[in-house]
Design a protein around this motif. Structure first.
Motif, PDB file in Angstrom:
ATOM      1  N   LYS A 160      61.517  59.610 123.972  1.00 14.33           N
ATOM      2  CA  LYS A 160      60.487  59.608 122.938  1.00 14.33           C
ATOM      3  C   LYS A 160      59.094  59.779 123.538  1.00 14.33           C
ATOM      4  O   LYS A 160      58.208  60.379 122.921  1.00 14.33           O
ATOM      5  CB  LYS A 160      60.566  58.312 122.132  1.00 14.33           C
ATOM      6  N   ALA A 161      58.892  59.262 124.764  1.00 13.41           N
ATOM      7  CA  ALA A 161      57.587  59.374 125.409  1.00 13.41           C
ATOM      8  C   ALA A 161      57.243  60.825 125.723  1.00 13.41           C
ATOM      9  O   ALA A 161      56.082  61.229 125.647  1.00 13.41           O
ATOM     10  CB  ALA A 161      57.568  58.533 126.685  1.00 13.41           C
ATOM     11  N   PHE A 162      58.256  61.626 126.074  1.00 12.42           N
ATOM     12  CA  PHE A 162      58.013  63.011 126.518  1.00 12.42           C
ATOM     13  C   PHE A 162      58.438  64.056 125.504  1.00 12.42           C
ATOM     14  O   PHE A 162      58.349  65.253 125.802  1.00 12.42           O
ATOM     15  CB  PHE A 162      58.739  63.258 127.845  1.00 12.42           C
ATOM     16  N   GLN A 163      58.874  63.663 124.321  1.00 10.62           N
ATOM     17  CA  GLN A 163      59.388  64.666 123.397  1.00 10.62           C
ATOM     18  C   GLN A 163      58.302  65.624 122.923  1.00 10.62           C
ATOM     19  O   GLN A 163      58.590  66.797 122.637  1.00 10.62           O
ATOM     20  CB  GLN A 163      60.074  63.997 122.204  1.00 10.62           C
ATOM     21  N   PHE A 164      57.034  65.196 122.894  1.00  9.12           N
ATOM     22  CA  PHE A 164      55.963  66.118 122.496  1.00  9.12           C
ATOM     23  C   PHE A 164      55.734  67.197 123.562  1.00  9.12           C
ATOM     24  O   PHE A 164      55.170  68.251 123.276  1.00  9.12           O
ATOM     25  CB  PHE A 164      54.667  65.337 122.221  1.00  9.12           C
ATOM     26  N   VAL A 165      56.188  66.928 124.790  1.00  8.06           N
ATOM     27  CA  VAL A 165      56.072  67.918 125.865  1.00  8.06           C
ATOM     28  C   VAL A 165      57.158  68.985 125.744  1.00  8.06           C
ATOM     29  O   VAL A 165      56.961  70.134 126.140  1.00  8.06           O
ATOM     30  CB  VAL A 165      56.174  67.220 127.241  1.00  8.06           C
ATOM     31  N   PHE A 166      58.299  68.614 125.165  1.00  9.30           N
ATOM     32  CA  PHE A 166      59.472  69.484 125.139  1.00  9.30           C
ATOM     33  C   PHE A 166      59.817  69.952 123.724  1.00  9.30           C
ATOM     34  O   PHE A 166      60.986  70.114 123.399  1.00  9.30           O
ATOM     35  CB  PHE A 166      60.683  68.741 125.716  1.00  9.30           C
ATOM     36  N   GLY A 199      62.341  48.612 131.240  1.00 12.15           N
ATOM     37  CA  GLY A 199      60.909  48.421 131.432  1.00 12.15           C
ATOM     38  C   GLY A 199      60.173  49.720 131.672  1.00 12.15           C
ATOM     39  O   GLY A 199      59.106  49.960 131.094  1.00 12.15           O
ATOM     40  N   LEU A 200      60.738  50.603 132.502  1.00 16.19           N
ATOM     41  CA  LEU A 200      60.070  51.857 132.829  1.00 16.19           C
ATOM     42  C   LEU A 200      59.984  52.773 131.611  1.00 16.19           C
ATOM     43  O   LEU A 200      58.946  53.396 131.364  1.00 16.19           O
ATOM     44  CB  LEU A 200      60.822  52.560 133.958  1.00 16.19           C
ATOM     45  N   GLY A 201      61.073  52.863 130.846  1.00 13.84           N
ATOM     46  CA  GLY A 201      61.081  53.726 129.670  1.00 13.84           C
ATOM     47  C   GLY A 201      60.044  53.314 128.648  1.00 13.84           C
ATOM     48  O   GLY A 201      59.289  54.151 128.128  1.00 13.84           O
ATOM     49  N   PHE A 202      59.970  52.021 128.358  1.00 15.15           N
ATOM     50  CA  PHE A 202      58.996  51.552 127.368  1.00 15.15           C
ATOM     51  C   PHE A 202      57.577  51.563 127.919  1.00 15.15           C
ATOM     52  O   PHE A 202      56.618  51.679 127.145  1.00 15.15           O
ATOM     53  CB  PHE A 202      59.378  50.159 126.869  1.00 15.15           C
ATOM     54  N   LEU A 203      57.428  51.461 129.238  1.00 15.05           N
ATOM     55  CA  LEU A 203      56.097  51.603 129.822  1.00 15.05           C
ATOM     56  C   LEU A 203      55.577  53.019 129.595  1.00 15.05           C
ATOM     57  O   LEU A 203      54.427  53.208 129.167  1.00 15.05           O
ATOM     58  CB  LEU A 203      56.153  51.291 131.320  1.00 15.05           C
ATOM     59  N   PHE A 204      56.414  54.032 129.830  1.00 14.72           N
ATOM     60  CA  PHE A 204      55.997  55.411 129.582  1.00 14.72           C
ATOM     61  C   PHE A 204      55.772  55.670 128.099  1.00 14.72           C
ATOM     62  O   PHE A 204      54.853  56.390 127.719  1.00 14.72           O
ATOM     63  CB  PHE A 204      57.035  56.386 130.142  1.00 14.72           C
ATOM     64  N   LEU A 205      56.612  55.067 127.247  1.00 13.77           N
ATOM     65  CA  LEU A 205      56.424  55.261 125.803  1.00 13.77           C
ATOM     66  C   LEU A 205      55.108  54.657 125.347  1.00 13.77           C
ATOM     67  O   LEU A 205      54.368  55.267 124.568  1.00 13.77           O
ATOM     68  CB  LEU A 205      57.597  54.641 125.041  1.00 13.77           C
ATOM     69  N   GLY A 206      54.807  53.450 125.832  1.00 14.00           N
ATOM     70  CA  GLY A 206      53.532  52.821 125.479  1.00 14.00           C
ATOM     71  C   GLY A 206      52.351  53.630 125.970  1.00 14.00           C
ATOM     72  O   GLY A 206      51.366  53.836 125.239  1.00 14.00           O
ATOM     73  N   ILE A 207      52.423  54.127 127.205  1.00 12.14           N
ATOM     74  CA  ILE A 207      51.342  54.937 127.764  1.00 12.14           C
ATOM     75  C   ILE A 207      51.185  56.241 126.994  1.00 12.14           C
ATOM     76  O   ILE A 207      50.068  56.677 126.692  1.00 12.14           O
ATOM     77  CB  ILE A 207      51.615  55.224 129.257  1.00 12.14           C
ATOM     78  N   SER A 208      52.309  56.884 126.664  1.00 15.48           N
ATOM     79  CA  SER A 208      52.270  58.148 125.926  1.00 15.48           C
ATOM     80  C   SER A 208      51.584  57.975 124.579  1.00 15.48           C
ATOM     81  O   SER A 208      50.727  58.786 124.192  1.00 15.48           O
ATOM     82  CB  SER A 208      53.695  58.672 125.736  1.00 15.48           C
ATOM     83  N   GLU A 373      47.579  69.091 126.714  1.00 13.67           N
ATOM     84  CA  GLU A 373      47.972  67.802 126.152  1.00 13.67           C
ATOM     85  C   GLU A 373      49.115  67.168 126.946  1.00 13.67           C
ATOM     86  O   GLU A 373      49.200  65.940 127.060  1.00 13.67           O
ATOM     87  CB  GLU A 373      48.391  67.984 124.683  1.00 13.67           C
ATOM     88  N   SER A 374      49.979  67.986 127.495  1.00 12.52           N
ATOM     89  CA  SER A 374      51.143  67.482 128.227  1.00 12.52           C
ATOM     90  C   SER A 374      50.852  67.171 129.691  1.00 12.52           C
ATOM     91  O   SER A 374      51.501  66.318 130.297  1.00 12.52           O
ATOM     92  CB  SER A 374      52.282  68.511 128.168  1.00 12.52           C
ATOM     93  N   TRP A 375      49.884  67.871 130.262  1.00 17.29           N
ATOM     94  CA  TRP A 375      49.642  67.828 131.696  1.00 17.29           C
ATOM     95  C   TRP A 375      49.348  66.413 132.223  1.00 17.29           C
ATOM     96  O   TRP A 375      49.890  66.014 133.272  1.00 17.29           O
ATOM     97  CB  TRP A 375      48.513  68.786 132.018  1.00 17.29           C
ATOM     98  N   PRO A 376      48.508  65.597 131.567  1.00 17.19           N
ATOM     99  CA  PRO A 376      48.219  64.262 132.118  1.00 17.19           C
ATOM    100  C   PRO A 376      49.459  63.384 132.276  1.00 17.19           C
ATOM    101  O   PRO A 376      49.646  62.756 133.332  1.00 17.19           O
ATOM    102  CB  PRO A 376      47.246  63.669 131.089  1.00 17.19           C
ATOM    103  N   LEU A 377      50.311  63.309 131.262  1.00 12.49           N
ATOM    104  CA  LEU A 377      51.496  62.455 131.345  1.00 12.49           C
ATOM    105  C   LEU A 377      52.469  62.986 132.393  1.00 12.49           C
ATOM    106  O   LEU A 377      53.117  62.207 133.107  1.00 12.49           O
ATOM    107  CB  LEU A 377      52.184  62.366 129.980  1.00 12.49           C
ATOM    108  N   LEU A 378      52.578  64.311 132.501  1.00 14.16           N
ATOM    109  CA  LEU A 378      53.460  64.889 133.514  1.00 14.16           C
ATOM    110  C   LEU A 378      52.946  64.608 134.927  1.00 14.16           C
ATOM    111  O   LEU A 378      53.731  64.341 135.845  1.00 14.16           O
ATOM    112  CB  LEU A 378      53.591  66.393 133.302  1.00 14.16           C
TER     113      LEU A 378
END
Length: 433
Positions: A160-166, A199-208, A373-378
């Protein structure tokens, strides 16, 4: 034995039903049957991992998973025998009574060696298993199912954190998050990988979501809870994530102009701070801790006669660290190499590593910069992948351990490659022309 089997089957049905019905597992662009299918695959992997630890490693003395379970059952018994000892062990309070010491002496996985100022994550996992034991009815299979479910939740959050990238290649993201063999296998057992991925998955989701200004207060709560979980489960995973978080905070404050310069600058600043950590951290600076952990691992591998040990070059200085980094990266994500194969398990890992090497190579030769928009999270994901390799590749000299420790980094490595790969140009290229 039959009763435990029935209990395990019932829990498998319950977890599968939760995944099928809960909206959280409704992934855009992916059929619900696929989601249920990959969870069933994870349950099958959990059975395989249980067999490996129960019969291949032959018992609790050589198996982390069985140590955690057996220690949890010993502590759980104190709930009825001595409630004071139970609470002392669960909350980490020292107790000088003979009853406490008698129980403490039975615990095999409770003490995990030199900590260098870090938390004892083994005790965290054991305590988590104590809580699960109140509803597991003594079935070890229920324990690893809870861990597998945690991992699956974390991987779903990562999706879910990266779905906007893909958006245009969502099935590739599904592959990166749910179908990597190493991740499927090692995150399905009674090990630390399940809570770590949660923990890692929800950390990325929260950051995203925070980066996209989506329900900021909820995003902050998610980030704080994920950080707290990683602190008590695997601190080094959080440490590997901190420079990426710092980079995103800098972008949020200053904007996305000169993004690559800011990325490199924040990584350098974080490295300088980490290398001077002895001024404010009791465990020592970054390279000191890595080298001490390497020595500890080497001594442990000698004591247990580990059959998959490899030589790691010492990185006592910054120049040595930089020179040896490619070696550390290869050790973390690409070994064992095909010529190092010694058994059928080695062959499976080596074959998978060839896929990762191919993905990295194709991405380098067919690189396409993602949209702004995708570049920072990647880039934050890339930072995590690179730093995790620096940690693992400089202190873990046992291939059998590395294939587990790299689990948090593999999905992010693969999704970064797939997001930055120019697939259209690759399709137009004919290698035989």
């Amino acid at each position: 034995m039959l009763a435990q089997f029935v209990i395990a089957v019932l829990y498998a049905i319950v977890f599968t039903a939760i995944i099928y019905r809960w909206r959280f597992f409704n992934l855009e662009g992916i059929k619900r049957e696929w989601v249920v299918g990959v969870f069933v695959l994870k349950l099958i992997a959990g059975v395989a991992l249980w067999w490996v630890y129960s019969y291949h490693y032959k018992g609790a003395e050589e198996s982390d998973a069985l140590r955690y379970y057996n220690d949890a059952i010993i502590i759980k018994q104190q709930w009825t025998e001595n409630r004071e000892v139970f609470w002392s062990l669960m909350f980490g309070e020292e107790n000088e009574s003979q009853q406490y010491q008698a129980v403490y002496d039975k615990l095999v996985g409770w003490y995990s060696g030199y900590r260098y100022g870090l938390t004892n994550d083994c005790r965290t996992i054991i305590r988590l298993n104590v809580i699960i034991s109140f509803v597991s009815f003594g079935s070890q299979h229920v324990h690893w199912m809870f861990m597998a479910f945690m991992a699956f939740m974390g991987l779903t959050a990562l999706f879910k954190a990266f779905q906007f990238v893909f958006l245009s290649k969502i099935k590739l993201l599904f592959f990166a998050c749910f179908l990597l063999p190493t991740v499927v296998f090692w995150s399905a057992g009674l090990l630390k990988e399940g809570p770590t991925l949660l923990g890692l998955g929800f950390l990325f989701l929260g950051i995203s979501r925070w980066m996209q200004d989506h329900k900021k207060w909820m995003s902050c709560v998610m980030i704080l809870c994920s950080v707290a979980l990683l602190v008590i489960v695997k601190e080094y995973v959080l440490f590997a994530m901190l420079p990426g978080i710092f980079f995103l905070i800098v972008l949020k404050i200053s904007g996305k102009k000169w993004i690559l310069i800011k990325f490199v600058a924040t990584q350098l600043v974080c490295f300088i701070v980490a290398q001077n950590a002895h001024h404010f951290f009791i465990g020592g600076d970054f390279l000191y801790v890595l080298n001490k952990k390497r020595v500890d691992f080497e001594n442990t591998s000698l004591i247990h006669n580990a059959k998959s040990t490899v030589l790691i070059s010492e990185s006592g200085s910054i120049s040595e660290f930089v020179i040896h980094y490619p070696e550390a990266f290869a050790l973390s994500y690409l070994r064992p190499f095909p010529w190092e194969v010694k058994s059928w398990m080695y062959a499976l890992f080596a074959a998978e590593n060839l896929i990762y090497a191919l993905l990295i190579s194709i991405t380098i030769f067919f690189f396409k910069k993602p949209d702004p928009e995708s570049w920072p999270l990647l880039l934050a994901a890339l930072s995590f992948v690179l730093i995790l390799a620096a940690i693992i590749g400089n202190c873990v000299p046992v291939l059998g351990s590395i294939v587990r420790y790299r689990v948090p980094g593999l999905p992010l490595l693969v999704l970064f490659c797939l997001a930055c790969m120019n697939i259209e140009k690759l399709k137009r290229t004919n290698p035989f022309s």
